[in-house]
Write an enzyme that holds these catalytic residues in place. Structure first.
Site, PDB file in Angstrom:
ATOM      1  N   ARG A 110       0.848  -1.191   0.000  1.00 46.10           N
ATOM      2  CA  ARG A 110       0.000   0.000   0.000  1.00 46.10           C
ATOM      3  C   ARG A 110       0.882   1.239   0.000  1.00 46.10           C
ATOM      4  NH1 ARG A 110      -3.275   0.379   4.709  1.00 46.10           N
ATOM      5  NH2 ARG A 110      -4.313   2.019   3.539  1.00 46.10           N
ATOM      6  N   LEU A 113       1.621   3.034   3.321  1.00 45.30           N
ATOM      7  CA  LEU A 113       2.591   2.361   4.189  1.00 45.30           C
ATOM      8  C   LEU A 113       4.000   2.473   3.613  1.00 45.30           C
ATOM      9  CD1 LEU A 113       0.522  -0.831   5.121  1.00 45.30           C
ATOM     10  CD2 LEU A 113       0.735   1.317   6.393  1.00 45.30           C
ATOM     11  N   ALA A 114       4.120   2.396   2.292  1.00 43.37           N
ATOM     12  CA  ALA A 114       5.428   2.517   1.644  1.00 43.37           C
ATOM     13  C   ALA A 114       6.039   3.889   1.912  1.00 43.37           C
ATOM     14  CB  ALA A 114       5.297   2.280   0.147  1.00 43.37           C
ATOM     15  N   GLU A 138       7.431 -10.795   3.180  1.00 40.98           N
ATOM     16  CA  GLU A 138       8.802 -10.537   3.626  1.00 40.98           C
ATOM     17  C   GLU A 138       8.881  -9.040   3.877  1.00 40.98           C
ATOM     18  OE1 GLU A 138       8.538 -11.405   0.152  1.00 40.98           O
ATOM     19  OE2 GLU A 138       8.438 -13.570   0.398  1.00 40.98           O
TER      20      GLU A 138
END
EC number: 3.5.4.13
Length: 193
Positions: A110, A113-114, A138
């Site tokens: 998303r 969030l990145a 991961e």
């Protein structure tokens, strides 16, 4: 051809594509289905091994792959998981996915969030035709601050592409498939190659 939200809903209704639990329609938008973080995690230990030889999965320094990470840890819904800057954690999705043999899935992080430094997959973002199980994420904190993760938070989005025809060797029928019917957080099985 990429599936749009209407197509995704139709594939789910026909049970050609299965996502459990069944996603609320508010999670299906544009060309994606939002999915959630599960409650199972595996953390890497601090260790003295200097490197992993990826050609034979041996850790220089005498440790095995199972000795460099924790057993699966199950968090409660309220329990936070702290991901320190520069740290990698394996965790599973809350949802389980069952892919038909004529569809490939793509996992994307998303953007919101990145922008805080969270990468939800190191490089493995393809969901193979015939896949069945949880997806292992991961997750890496590339930011400067500790990130707090909680089970069932929206974590990623799945999109789907129709193939020209069903594959000859779907994931669930391949003898050498290392992660069949994955439930929870399965660590690397590179040693099985």
């Amino acid at each position: 051809m990429r599936l749009c939200d209407k197509d995704i809903e139709e594939w789910l209704e026909r049970k050609e594509l299965i996502i459990e639990p069944y996603p609320n329609k508010t999670l299906i938008n544009g060309i994606t289905v939002d999915i959630h973080l599960g409650n199972k995690f595996r953390f890497f230990y601090e260790h003295t091994g200097s490197c992993i030889d990826l050609s034979n999965s041996k850790i220089i320094g005498g440790l095995s792959l199972t000795e460099i990470m924790s057993n699966e840890i199950i968090f409660s819904k309220e329990q936070p998981c702290f991901l320190q800057p520069g740290s990698l954690v394996l965790c599973s999705t809350f949802e389980s996915i069952k892919m038909p043999n004529n569809l490939v899935g793509w996992l994307d992080g998303r953007s919101s969030l990145a922008r805080l430094g969270l990468m939800i997959h190191a490089t493995a973002h393809r969901i193979d035709p015939g896949w069945n199980g949880n997806i292992v994420l991961e997750m890496f904190n590339a930011g400067k601050l500790t990130l707090v993760l909680r089970p069932k938070m929206r974590i990623a989005a799945l999109s789907f592409e129709v193939l020209s025809q069903p594959v000859l060797r779907p994931y669930n029928l391949r003898k050498e498939a290392k992660y069949k019917i994955q439930n929870g957080v399965v660590p690397s099985r590179i040693h099985k190659e």
